[in-house]
Motif scaffolding. Structure first.
Motif, PDB file in Angstrom:
ATOM      1  N   MET A   1       0.850  -1.177   0.000  1.00  0.00           N
ATOM      2  CA  MET A   1       0.000   0.000   0.000  1.00  0.00           C
ATOM      3  C   MET A   1       0.894   1.239   0.000  1.00  0.00           C
ATOM      4  N   VAL A   2       0.624   2.131  -0.906  1.00  0.00           N
ATOM      5  CA  VAL A   2       1.421   3.347  -1.045  1.00  0.00           C
ATOM      6  C   VAL A   2       0.598   4.524  -0.531  1.00  0.00           C
ATOM      7  N   PHE A   3       1.212   5.302   0.330  1.00  0.00           N
ATOM      8  CA  PHE A   3       0.558   6.502   0.847  1.00  0.00           C
ATOM      9  C   PHE A   3       1.043   7.693   0.049  1.00  0.00           C
ATOM     10  N   GLU A   4       0.126   8.508  -0.376  1.00  0.00           N
ATOM     11  CA  GLU A   4       0.483   9.649  -1.210  1.00  0.00           C
ATOM     12  C   GLU A   4       0.181  10.952  -0.496  1.00  0.00           C
ATOM     13  N   GLY A   5       0.880  11.983  -0.899  1.00  0.00           N
ATOM     14  CA  GLY A   5       0.593  13.320  -0.407  1.00  0.00           C
ATOM     15  C   GLY A   5       1.029  13.535   1.027  1.00  0.00           C
ATOM     16  N   LEU A   6       0.218  14.277   1.744  1.00  0.00           N
ATOM     17  CA  LEU A   6       0.557  14.654   3.112  1.00  0.00           C
ATOM     18  C   LEU A   6       0.581  13.466   4.062  1.00  0.00           C
ATOM     19  N   VAL A   7      -0.268  12.488   3.826  1.00  0.00           N
ATOM     20  CA  VAL A   7      -0.298  11.320   4.707  1.00  0.00           C
ATOM     21  C   VAL A   7       1.019  10.553   4.611  1.00  0.00           C
ATOM     22  N   GLY A   8       1.531  10.387   3.419  1.00  0.00           N
ATOM     23  CA  GLY A   8       2.805   9.703   3.244  1.00  0.00           C
ATOM     24  C   GLY A   8       3.952  10.454   3.895  1.00  0.00           C
ATOM     25  N   TYR A   9       3.934  11.765   3.778  1.00  0.00           N
ATOM     26  CA  TYR A   9       4.974  12.583   4.405  1.00  0.00           C
ATOM     27  C   TYR A   9       4.922  12.447   5.928  1.00  0.00           C
ATOM     28  N   ALA A  10       3.727  12.501   6.496  1.00  0.00           N
ATOM     29  CA  ALA A  10       3.584  12.387   7.947  1.00  0.00           C
ATOM     30  C   ALA A  10       3.983  10.998   8.437  1.00  0.00           C
ATOM     31  N   ILE A  11       3.623   9.967   7.699  1.00  0.00           N
ATOM     32  CA  ILE A  11       4.000   8.610   8.098  1.00  0.00           C
ATOM     33  C   ILE A  11       5.514   8.433   8.008  1.00  0.00           C
ATOM     34  N   ALA A  12       6.153   9.022   7.012  1.00  0.00           N
ATOM     35  CA  ALA A  12       7.607   8.944   6.900  1.00  0.00           C
ATOM     36  C   ALA A  12       8.287   9.646   8.074  1.00  0.00           C
TER      37      ALA A  12
ATOM     38  N   SER B   1      -4.530  16.646   6.475  1.00  0.00           N
ATOM     39  CA  SER B   1      -4.998  15.766   5.407  1.00  0.00           C
ATOM     40  C   SER B   1      -6.457  15.375   5.603  1.00  0.00           C
ATOM     41  N   LEU B   2      -6.972  15.497   6.808  1.00  0.00           N
ATOM     42  CA  LEU B   2      -8.387  15.209   7.036  1.00  0.00           C
ATOM     43  C   LEU B   2      -9.291  16.221   6.350  1.00  0.00           C
ATOM     44  N   PHE B   3      -8.813  17.431   6.163  1.00  0.00           N
ATOM     45  CA  PHE B   3      -9.615  18.454   5.513  1.00  0.00           C
ATOM     46  C   PHE B   3      -9.757  18.202   4.012  1.00  0.00           C
ATOM     47  N   ALA B   4      -8.933  17.333   3.454  1.00  0.00           N
ATOM     48  CA  ALA B   4      -9.019  17.036   2.029  1.00  0.00           C
ATOM     49  C   ALA B   4     -10.040  15.939   1.727  1.00  0.00           C
ATOM     50  N   LEU B   5     -10.555  15.285   2.760  1.00  0.00           N
ATOM     51  CA  LEU B   5     -11.524  14.223   2.540  1.00  0.00           C
ATOM     52  C   LEU B   5     -12.887  14.804   2.180  1.00  0.00           C
TER      53      LEU B   5
ATOM     54  N   THR C   1     -13.408  27.569   2.534  1.00  0.00           N
ATOM     55  CA  THR C   1     -13.008  27.765   3.924  1.00  0.00           C
ATOM     56  C   THR C   1     -12.356  26.512   4.474  1.00  0.00           C
ATOM     57  N   ILE C   2     -12.911  25.363   4.176  1.00  0.00           N
ATOM     58  CA  ILE C   2     -12.333  24.106   4.655  1.00  0.00           C
ATOM     59  C   ILE C   2     -10.949  23.891   4.041  1.00  0.00           C
ATOM     60  N   GLY C   3     -10.795  24.220   2.769  1.00  0.00           N
ATOM     61  CA  GLY C   3      -9.496  24.081   2.116  1.00  0.00           C
ATOM     62  C   GLY C   3      -8.451  25.006   2.698  1.00  0.00           C
ATOM     63  N   ILE C   4      -8.849  26.219   3.035  1.00  0.00           N
ATOM     64  CA  ILE C   4      -7.908  27.174   3.619  1.00  0.00           C
ATOM     65  C   ILE C   4      -7.463  26.715   4.999  1.00  0.00           C
ATOM     66  N   ILE C   5      -8.387  26.202   5.807  1.00  0.00           N
ATOM     67  CA  ILE C   5      -8.031  25.720   7.137  1.00  0.00           C
ATOM     68  C   ILE C   5      -7.054  24.554   7.029  1.00  0.00           C
ATOM     69  N   GLY C   6      -7.316  23.643   6.107  1.00  0.00           N
ATOM     70  CA  GLY C   6      -6.413  22.512   5.910  1.00  0.00           C
ATOM     71  C   GLY C   6      -5.024  22.945   5.482  1.00  0.00           C
ATOM     72  N   GLU C   7      -4.957  23.929   4.598  1.00  0.00           N
ATOM     73  CA  GLU C   7      -3.658  24.419   4.145  1.00  0.00           C
ATOM     74  C   GLU C   7      -2.892  25.102   5.272  1.00  0.00           C
ATOM     75  N   ILE C   8      -3.585  25.882   6.082  1.00  0.00           N
ATOM     76  CA  ILE C   8      -2.931  26.566   7.204  1.00  0.00           C
ATOM     77  C   ILE C   8      -2.386  25.564   8.210  1.00  0.00           C
ATOM     78  N   VAL C   9      -3.172  24.557   8.538  1.00  0.00           N
ATOM     79  CA  VAL C   9      -2.713  23.528   9.483  1.00  0.00           C
ATOM     80  C   VAL C   9      -1.539  22.755   8.893  1.00  0.00           C
ATOM     81  N   GLY C  10      -1.572  22.477   7.592  1.00  0.00           N
ATOM     82  CA  GLY C  10      -0.457  21.792   6.945  1.00  0.00           C
ATOM     83  C   GLY C  10       0.824  22.612   6.962  1.00  0.00           C
TER      84      GLY C  10
END
Length: 93
Positions: free
Chosen positions: A1-12, A48-52, A63-72
């Motif tokens: 299983m390959v994790f992509e994006g922010l989830v993969g970065y956080a797991i690494a 990454s939860l805000f992208a779901l 607004t949800i996208g902006i909050i996710g980006e700020i937290v990231g």
């Protein structure tokens, strides 16, 4: 299983912290930099939860996208500060 994006970065990042604990790199006196790194990785996972596709109707999608980006961004800054601090402490401490 390959994790992509922010989830993969956080797991690494969390995997790197586990390896540092296993190889005894994490010595006494440098717990704070590793706490910053772990906190940043958790913030990245939260962002990454805000992208779901939740289907929220209370807030607009922008607004949800902006909050996710700020937290990231805050998570990335925390990982960067903790990493630089840990390298400094390991080399000169």
């Amino acid at each position: 299983m390959v994790f992509e994006g922010l989830v993969g970065y956080a797991i690494a990042v969390l995997f790197g912290l586990a390896l540092a604990e296993y190889t005894k790199i994490k010595k006494k006196g440098i717990e704070k930099p590793f706490a910053w790194i772990m906190g940043g990785a958790i913030l990245i996972l939260v962002s990454s939860l805000f992208a779901l596709p939740w289907g929220w109707t209370i807030f607009s999608i922008a607004t949800i996208g902006i909050i996710g980006e700020i937290v990231g961004i805050l998570g990335f800054i925390a990982v960067l500060v903790g990493g630089l601090w840990a390298v400094y402490e390991l080399l000169f401490g």
